[in-house]
Design an enzyme around this catalytic site. Structure first.
Site, mmCIF file in Angstrom:
data_model
loop_
_atom_site.group_PDB
_atom_site.id
_atom_site.type_symbol
_atom_site.label_atom_id
_atom_site.label_comp_id
_atom_site.label_asym_id
_atom_site.label_seq_id
_atom_site.Cartn_x
_atom_site.Cartn_y
_atom_site.Cartn_z
ATOM 1 N N ASP A 227 -7.942 -56.328 -12.087
ATOM 2 C CA ASP A 227 -7.024 -55.940 -13.148
ATOM 3 C C ASP A 227 -7.806 -55.903 -14.462
ATOM 4 O O ASP A 227 -8.922 -56.432 -14.557
ATOM 5 C CB ASP A 227 -5.879 -56.954 -13.221
ATOM 6 N N ASP B 285 -6.209 -55.791 -18.387
ATOM 7 C CA ASP B 285 -5.669 -56.557 -19.506
ATOM 8 C C ASP B 285 -5.378 -58.000 -19.103
ATOM 9 O O ASP B 285 -4.614 -58.254 -18.170
ATOM 10 C CB ASP B 285 -4.379 -55.908 -20.017
#
Length: 233
Positions: free
Chosen positions: A24, A26
């Site tokens: 991922d 953020d």
């Protein structure tokens, strides 16, 4: 979706059961969750609707449409979802214009995966325009493929982004490890059948079968990731 993976990279690295690592963006690789909240707060302040700090945990880690939709409903702001999405992306881009800080251990982990030829994908709910800006800080050469939230019909918490990444790299989701920081991302990875390393950013995440929770990426290296495939927790 962008992909630069050579066919040779789809082979299992060093004979390990680990076929690929999906990361991922953020809150996991870059310390940007606060940037998003600040952008949301500024946009809604301009619209005359201050945000409640308690909403932060609701919108963190989710797709833009879900977060924006929630904030429109919660505030009663007179703005369409499409208009708000543009404003939020514009404001966020302003804030990351000078670069975005990496999370502790992120640069070292990316360098190690690249050095050992482990196929690695960036899988984010953020839109392509945002991913491409942040890839400048992360190093685009560290990723064989990236998947953006506006490139799939259903983004996180649905499994689609991780299934798209697995197909793009020609790997079995069950032999991949996902690194995520939110419950939304964890749900998407587990629904896709991947093993998960959770590095909670805003809200806590409990350990579970097929899921390992760590304090930071400084606890994660290639030996650790391969061990998850062969030994579980």
């Amino acid at each position: 979706m962008t992909s630069t993976v050579p066919a040779s990279l789809t082979r299992t690295a060093d004979g390990s059961a680990l076929q690929a690592v999906f990361l991922d963006m953020d809150g996991t690789l870059v310390d940007s969750e606060g940037f998003w909240w600040d952008a949301e707060a500024e946009v809604f302040k301009d619209l005359g609707h201050p945000l409640d700090e308690a909403w932060r945990e609701v919108v963190v880690g989710g797709p833009m449409t879900r977060s924006a939709g929630f904030l429109i409903e919660a505030t009663g702001a007179d703005i369409s979802l499409d208009e708000l999405t543009v404003l939020l992306n514009d404001k966020f881009e302003e804030r990351i214009g000078l670069g975005v800080p990496l999370m502790p251990g992120a640069a070292r982990l990316l360098a190690e995966l690249a050095a050992h030829g482990v196929p690695t994908a960036l899988v984010s709910a953020s839109h392509r325009r945002i991913i491409d800006r942040i890839l400048v800080s992360l190093g685009p050469g560290n990723f064989a493929l990236s998947v953006a939230g506006d490139e799939v019909d259903r983004t996180k918490p649905h499994p689609d982004p991780y299934l798209v990444a697995a197909r793009g790299l020609g790997v079995d989701p069950a032999r991949c490890v996902v690194v995520e920081d939110t419950a939304t991302g964890v749900a998407a990875a587990e629904a896709a059948g991947c093993r998960v390393v959770a590095v909670p950013s805003i809200a806590p995440i409990a350990p579970a079968a097929g899921r390992t929770v760590v304090g930071s990426l400084e606890e994660v290296d290639l030996v650790f990731l391969r061990g998850l495939m062969t030994h579980g927790h």
